[in-house]
Design a protein around this motif. Structure first.
Motif, mmCIF file in Angstrom:
data_model
loop_
_atom_site.group_PDB
_atom_site.id
_atom_site.type_symbol
_atom_site.label_atom_id
_atom_site.label_comp_id
_atom_site.label_asym_id
_atom_site.label_seq_id
_atom_site.Cartn_x
_atom_site.Cartn_y
_atom_site.Cartn_z
ATOM 1 N N ILE A 13 1.117 -0.759 -4.438
ATOM 2 C CA ILE A 13 0.856 -0.877 -3.003
ATOM 3 C C ILE A 13 1.365 -2.230 -2.514
ATOM 4 C CG2 ILE A 13 -0.940 -0.950 -1.216
ATOM 5 C CD1 ILE A 13 -0.652 1.816 -2.468
ATOM 6 N N VAL A 14 2.087 -2.219 -1.409
ATOM 7 C CA VAL A 14 2.652 -3.435 -0.839
ATOM 8 C C VAL A 14 1.527 -4.280 -0.235
ATOM 9 C CG1 VAL A 14 4.207 -4.312 0.947
ATOM 10 C CG2 VAL A 14 4.842 -2.269 -0.358
ATOM 11 N N SER A 15 1.527 -5.550 -0.556
ATOM 12 C CA SER A 15 0.499 -6.439 -0.009
ATOM 13 C C SER A 15 1.066 -7.454 0.978
ATOM 14 C CB SER A 15 -0.222 -7.180 -1.149
ATOM 15 O OG SER A 15 0.720 -7.928 -1.896
ATOM 16 N N ASP A 16 2.396 -7.558 1.054
ATOM 17 C CA ASP A 16 3.030 -8.503 1.961
ATOM 18 C C ASP A 16 4.368 -7.921 2.402
ATOM 19 O OD1 ASP A 16 3.846 -10.695 3.385
ATOM 20 O OD2 ASP A 16 3.853 -12.093 1.696
ATOM 21 N N LYS A 17 4.622 -7.947 3.717
ATOM 22 C CA LYS A 17 5.858 -7.376 4.243
ATOM 23 C C LYS A 17 7.082 -8.129 3.733
ATOM 24 C CE LYS A 17 8.208 -6.904 8.666
ATOM 25 N NZ LYS A 17 8.074 -6.941 10.105
#
Length: 164
Positions: A13-17
């Protein structure tokens, strides 16, 4: 990088763009949208908004989504297409962008996620801002400018996807 499947981001899961790689490149994601026409794969290419170059739908990883889901979202926003996206990258390519803000890196690395086309919506966020074209794998490789993307497209193999 083509030919080997990158499972680094599998279900992560992406936590920072804005994700910066150790070499300073900024991470983006792209959807390689494909369909079968007379048992031959066709690739969806779209034009970039700025220069009109032929590209894959691509953009920033989206916080709270996987990298694959982010690529799937870009395909919808930029081309209105829906379909099943693979949870793995089939490779990556690099490019430079010259119209970024002062002090921002213009070097990007793009992970490419295959997406099997199911349909196109009637309306989508960037409708009318880009041209879309379904082309053969060879034609797609010829139309794009980035050498790494050319190689990735030229080596696109549906058989390798079926093995997963």
């Amino acid at each position: 990088m083509s030919g080997t499947l990158n499972v680094t981001y599998l279900n992560e899961i992406v936590s920072d763009k804005r994700i910066e790689m150790p070499d300073g490149r900024i991470c983006q994601v792209a959807a390689l949208v494909y369909r079968l026409k007379k048992n031959r794969p066709e690739i969806l290419l779209i034009t970039s908004r700025g220069t009109g170059r032929w590209v894959l739908p691509k953009g920033w990883p989206q916080v709270g989504k996987t990298f694959a889901q982010s690529a799937q979202r870009e395909a919808y926003e930029e081309a209105g297409v829906r379909g099943d996206v693979a949870p793995f990258s089939i490779g990556a390519y690099t490019y430079e962008k010259h119209d970024v803000c002062d002090g921002e890196s213009g070097d990007f690395i793009v992970d490419v996620f295959p997406m099997h086309f199911s349909h196109q919506e009637k309306n989508w966020p960037e409708r009318g801002e880009r041209r879309l074209d379904w082309v053969s794998v060879n034609e797609a490789a010829q139309r794009v400018e980035e050498p790494g993307l050319k190689n990735l497209l030229a080596s696109f193999d549906l058989g390798a996807l079926a093995d997963h």
